[in-house]
Design a protein around this motif. Sequence first.
Motif, PDB file in Angstrom:
ATOM      1  N   VAL A   1       0.995  -0.932   0.169  1.00 46.94           N
ATOM      2  CA  VAL A   1      -0.059   0.034   0.214  1.00 46.94           C
ATOM      3  C   VAL A   1       0.900   1.174   0.078  1.00 46.94           C
ATOM      4  CG1 VAL A   1      -1.681   1.805   1.245  1.00 46.94           C
ATOM      5  CG2 VAL A   1      -1.710  -0.816   1.196  1.00 46.94           C
ATOM      6  N   GLY A   2       2.327   0.981   0.543  1.00 44.16           N
ATOM      7  CA  GLY A   2       2.954   2.731   1.051  1.00 44.16           C
ATOM      8  C   GLY A   2       3.649   2.938  -0.370  1.00 44.16           C
TER       9      GLY A   2
ATOM     10  N   ILE B   1      -6.636   5.103   0.941  1.00 43.41           N
ATOM     11  CA  ILE B   1      -7.005   4.639   2.267  1.00 43.41           C
ATOM     12  C   ILE B   1      -6.400   6.104   3.345  1.00 43.41           C
ATOM     13  CG2 ILE B   1      -5.585   3.531   4.423  1.00 43.41           C
ATOM     14  CD1 ILE B   1      -4.705   1.206   2.305  1.00 43.41           C
ATOM     15  N   PHE B   2      -5.704   7.486   2.710  1.00 47.04           N
ATOM     16  CA  PHE B   2      -5.592   8.368   3.529  1.00 47.04           C
ATOM     17  C   PHE B   2      -6.515   9.219   3.982  1.00 47.04           C
ATOM     18  CE2 PHE B   2      -0.943   8.444   1.958  1.00 47.04           C
ATOM     19  CZ  PHE B   2      -0.672   7.329   3.102  1.00 47.04           C
TER      20      PHE B   2
ATOM     21  N   GLY C   1      -9.233   9.693   6.788  1.00 47.90           N
ATOM     22  CA  GLY C   1      -9.905  11.698   7.255  1.00 47.90           C
ATOM     23  C   GLY C   1      -7.779  12.221   6.411  1.00 47.90           C
ATOM     24  N   LEU C   2      -6.966  11.892   6.203  1.00 46.00           N
ATOM     25  CA  LEU C   2      -5.796  12.935   5.854  1.00 46.00           C
ATOM     26  C   LEU C   2      -6.341  13.172   4.387  1.00 46.00           C
ATOM     27  CD1 LEU C   2      -3.610   9.951   7.229  1.00 46.00           C
ATOM     28  CD2 LEU C   2      -4.000  12.072   8.627  1.00 46.00           C
ATOM     29  N   PRO C   3      -6.177  14.692   4.675  1.00 43.96           N
ATOM     30  CA  PRO C   3      -6.277  15.502   3.602  1.00 43.96           C
ATOM     31  C   PRO C   3      -5.457  14.713   2.332  1.00 43.96           C
ATOM     32  CG  PRO C   3      -6.153  17.059   5.004  1.00 43.96           C
ATOM     33  CD  PRO C   3      -5.698  15.702   6.366  1.00 43.96           C
ATOM     34  N   VAL C   4      -5.319  14.893   1.435  1.00 40.15           N
ATOM     35  CA  VAL C   4      -4.197  14.758  -0.111  1.00 40.15           C
ATOM     36  C   VAL C   4      -4.913  15.791  -1.151  1.00 40.15           C
ATOM     37  CG1 VAL C   4      -4.357  12.387   0.500  1.00 40.15           C
ATOM     38  CG2 VAL C   4      -5.827  12.759  -1.014  1.00 40.15           C
ATOM     39  N   LEU C   5      -3.478  16.471  -1.688  1.00 41.62           N
ATOM     40  CA  LEU C   5      -3.396  17.477  -2.961  1.00 41.62           C
ATOM     41  C   LEU C   5      -4.801  16.500  -4.224  1.00 41.62           C
ATOM     42  CD1 LEU C   5      -0.417  18.849  -3.369  1.00 41.62           C
ATOM     43  CD2 LEU C   5      -1.997  19.750  -2.802  1.00 41.62           C
ATOM     44  N   PRO C   6      -5.056  17.167  -5.131  1.00 45.17           N
ATOM     45  CA  PRO C   6      -5.604  16.771  -5.934  1.00 45.17           C
ATOM     46  C   PRO C   6      -5.194  15.868  -7.725  1.00 45.17           C
ATOM     47  CG  PRO C   6      -6.642  18.866  -6.135  1.00 45.17           C
ATOM     48  CD  PRO C   6      -5.441  18.785  -5.151  1.00 45.17           C
ATOM     49  N   TYR C   7      -5.491  14.903  -7.381  1.00 45.24           N
ATOM     50  CA  TYR C   7      -4.788  14.098  -8.230  1.00 45.24           C
ATOM     51  C   TYR C   7      -5.447  12.910  -9.280  1.00 45.24           C
ATOM     52  CZ  TYR C   7      -6.822   9.856  -5.606  1.00 45.24           C
ATOM     53  OH  TYR C   7      -7.504   9.287  -4.811  1.00 45.24           O
ATOM     54  N   LYS C   8      -4.889  12.059  -9.983  1.00 45.22           N
ATOM     55  CA  LYS C   8      -5.590  11.493 -10.751  1.00 45.22           C
ATOM     56  C   LYS C   8      -4.557  10.356 -11.807  1.00 45.22           C
ATOM     57  CE  LYS C   8      -8.703  12.153 -15.350  1.00 45.22           C
ATOM     58  NZ  LYS C   8      -9.881  11.379 -14.509  1.00 45.22           N
TER      59      LYS C   8
ATOM     60  N   LYS D   1      -1.165   8.544  12.642  1.00 44.72           N
ATOM     61  CA  LYS D   1      -2.602   7.872  11.882  1.00 44.72           C
ATOM     62  C   LYS D   1      -2.567   7.491  10.624  1.00 44.72           C
ATOM     63  CE  LYS D   1      -7.500   9.879  11.519  1.00 44.72           C
ATOM     64  NZ  LYS D   1      -8.115  11.508  11.294  1.00 44.72           N
ATOM     65  N   ALA D   2      -1.435   8.082   9.288  1.00 44.85           N
ATOM     66  CA  ALA D   2      -0.937   7.642   8.245  1.00 44.85           C
ATOM     67  C   ALA D   2      -0.335   6.539   8.644  1.00 44.85           C
ATOM     68  CB  ALA D   2      -0.682   8.760   8.056  1.00 44.85           C
ATOM     69  N   PHE D   3       0.365   5.835   9.735  1.00 43.87           N
ATOM     70  CA  PHE D   3       1.048   5.164   9.461  1.00 43.87           C
ATOM     71  C   PHE D   3       0.266   3.511   9.945  1.00 43.87           C
ATOM     72  CE2 PHE D   3       3.593   1.916  12.718  1.00 43.87           C
ATOM     73  CZ  PHE D   3       4.765   1.826  11.782  1.00 43.87           C
TER      74      PHE D   3
END
Length: 367
Positions: free
Chosen positions: A120-121, A130-131, A135-142, A273-275
């Motif tokens: 996964v990592g 999963i992040f 509830g962990l913010p991520v930047l827009p991606y595709k 939390k990410a871990f």
Amino acid sequence: MKLYVIYGGKSAEHEVSVKSAFSILQNIYYDYYTVIPVYITYEGNWFRGAEVESRESIISKDELVNIEEKIPFSFNELTEGESVAFPVLHGPNGEDGTIQGLFETLGIPYVGAGVLSSAVGMDKVLSKVIFKEAGLPVLPYKEVKVRDWRVDQEAVCEAIETEIDYPIYVKPVNLGSSVGITRTLNKEELIQAIDLAFNYDYRVVVEKGVQVREIEVAILGNEDVHTSVPGELVKQKAFYAYEDKYLNQKVIREVPADLSPELTKKVRKMAAKAFEAINGSGISRADFFLAEDGEVYINEVNTFPGFTSQSMYPRVWAKTGLPYADLIEEVIQLGVRRHNDKYKLSTKITRDDERVEMESANVEMDT
């Protein structure tokens, strides 16, 4: 106890692996272990070196590649007596769950994350899913798949530009250390970057580029998770390539990062939390983007970060109060403890199953 330090590999991050292994071999507590180096060539051949008796036995990293007696390595060695595998491998076939699965099959303890968290990592798309769920913010991606790219590049570019503004970063999904990553400012550069990324993987992720500071937090533990003080990659330009980060040493690593106590607490909590979200164990490094408006975004969790004495992971732990040699010993013991706990659990399950079977048999006999 025999400690097999495994390094090299078929990955584009081969050289970083050799440098990490050399640093580790310079700092292992040799009184505790019989240390055996195992080199994996670029072609994927495994060779066993002679036992390393002390840190003075290997005076340069070149000796780890040019092993005097290249003895083909037998996996049977790993299953004889007390052995621990220390895979000092970065990228595909080393950090993505594949070699971890081998060790699980052989039933031997190993250093670092398990099969699931490693896979996964390494996967930049799956980890973001999963992040976000955690509830962990991520930047827009595709995500871009190679089959879609081959069919209609124009449609793919249009879909990307509709959702994400330039600058856009293009990355192979399953690779690290800035390998195959490009910063693009227009459609022409975007097409070239995606073509480049597909040389490394059949899946590509494109992400929105923003003006950020890059903050990194080291993580250590199994069930009991510990985090380090944050460090920062101080950039003099928008993007650093693999050579800048690991070979030319052009990146400035500021330890600790210049953050407020509140922000320091926040990123350390987010790292833990990410871990936990990826079911991490052993070691990892969580990388964050700190935007100008103060928002913090999770970038990735690296399940086996660079491990030279000058890499960010050991440096932030040293600043937190855990010296390099003690850190190496701790990650080894974490691997051993995880293996022992898993063995106890599997033994208990087996015994419970046998007990249920016996009770069922007794009931049938009474009937």
